[in-house]
Design an enzyme around this catalytic site. Sequence first.
Site, short mmCIF file in Angstrom:
data_model
loop_
_atom_site.label_atom_id
_atom_site.label_comp_id
_atom_site.label_asym_id
_atom_site.label_seq_id
_atom_site.Cartn_x
_atom_site.Cartn_y
_atom_site.Cartn_z
N ARG A 80 0.53 -0.99 0.19
CA ARG A 80 0.13 -0.46 -0.55
C ARG A 80 1.02 1.41 -0.01
NH1 ARG A 80 -4.53 0.60 4.16
NH2 ARG A 80 -2.90 0.96 5.62
N LYS A 183 -2.24 6.54 1.20
CA LYS A 183 -2.43 7.12 2.90
C LYS A 183 -1.69 7.74 2.43
CE LYS A 183 -2.42 4.96 7.04
NZ LYS A 183 -4.13 4.92 7.82
N GLU A 219 -15.66 6.62 3.66
CA GLU A 219 -15.24 5.64 4.46
C GLU A 219 -15.89 6.12 6.46
OE1 GLU A 219 -11.69 4.64 4.42
OE2 GLU A 219 -11.21 5.67 3.32
C1 LIG Z 1 -8.63 6.40 6.31
C2 LIG Z 1 -8.81 4.91 6.15
N1 LIG Z 1 -9.26 4.72 6.21
C3 LIG Z 1 -9.05 2.97 6.68
C4 LIG Z 1 -8.29 2.06 7.08
C5 LIG Z 1 -8.09 1.43 7.71
O1 LIG Z 1 -7.17 0.86 6.60
P1 LIG Z 1 -6.01 -0.25 7.83
O2 LIG Z 1 -7.44 -1.64 7.86
O3 LIG Z 1 -4.75 -1.18 6.80
O4 LIG Z 1 -5.31 0.22 9.00
C6 LIG Z 1 -7.44 3.54 7.56
C7 LIG Z 1 -5.72 3.58 8.57
O5 LIG Z 1 -5.83 3.12 9.10
C8 LIG Z 1 -7.58 4.59 7.27
O6 LIG Z 1 -6.66 6.16 7.72
#
Ligand SMILES: Cc1ncc(COP(=O)(O)O)c(C=O)c1O
Length: 337
Positions: A80, A183, A219
């Site tokens: 990622r 991210k 989200e």
């Molecule tokens: C915007 C966003 N969506 C989803 C997630 C969840 O991703 P992950 O399960 O890889 O932590 C995150 C980070 O934790 C995030 O910053």
Amino acid sequence: MENLDWGALGFDYRKTDFNARFYYRDGKWSDMEICDSEYINMHMSAACLHYGLELFEGLKAFRGKDGKVRLFRVKDNALRMQSSARRLCLPVPTVDMFVDACCEVVRRNERFIPPYGTGASLYLRPLLIGTNAVLGVKAATEAMLVIFASPVGAYFKEGLKPISVIIDREQDRAAPRGTGDVKVGGNYASSILSGSHAHERGYSNVLYLDTVERKFIEECGAANFFGIRDGKYITPKSGSILPSITNKSLRVLAADLGLEVEERPVSIEELSTFSECGACGTAAVISPIGKIVDMQTDDVYDYGTEVGEYSQKMFNTLQDIQYGRAEDKYGWCTVVE
Ligand SMILES: Cc1ncc(COP(=O)(O)O)c(C=O)c1O
């Protein structure tokens, strides 16, 4: 082991002993350097400071029941980070650099890995920044990858507890074909205002909608969203959602529980049909959602004060794998020797 009140830890930066750094200069990455300083010496005109050439990752290492230390899905975080780096035209670190440095940072900060049974873990924060001095907007030619660690506490200290969230159409988090699916710091900067409005009104988080029709769920704060209905695990699909590694794991566990998994656009009209829903991410694994309030229409979706059966089961299984209490049959954990 460090003498900390592990059970009382929250999600705050805490100094540990070492971090790992790589520098990108003259078209290539340096070898890993281990550093004991918390500071970065940087040009005041560095690209990351002016134009947001910055991206990061977040993952955890857990001290297991058997004493072994497990990093959860570290390779997925590496991949990622690569996709975030490509999107911002930053130099792309290799998967091996990322994975090796995460393991090394865990080893070097062993005394900060919380004891088993405290619910706490060692959070790793890999950070990639463009460091060359610029005035104009352009791709970075020099960069730095830093990976540091901080012990963090369990998100829910007394077991899962449903949260209340708000649908707020005043600010958007990410645009279609923007950077919502990677991210990068800018996504979080643009979410702070809506997040603080939510907190002022007594809600834990914001449920973001798509920015074209304001009809589909994107989200929930810095976490993905899922709903359960009629034997199905349903989670939104969109080009502006960050592909959560927790969600990816829950989709597998949901299927193991006999749920049919659907990844597709999820309209807000479906909110009233879910028997349970939640936010998922590394921080809490699952934050069950007890109530969603739509600020504009005053619609209230109430899921009750109890944690849903499937949310609890998926949470337990994922944590069992992370803490070495259940077989890691999908090979998600990297044991750090
Ligand atoms: C915007 C966003 N969506 C989803 C997630 C969840 O991703 P992950 O399960 O890889 O932590 C995150 C980070 O934790 C995030 O910053």
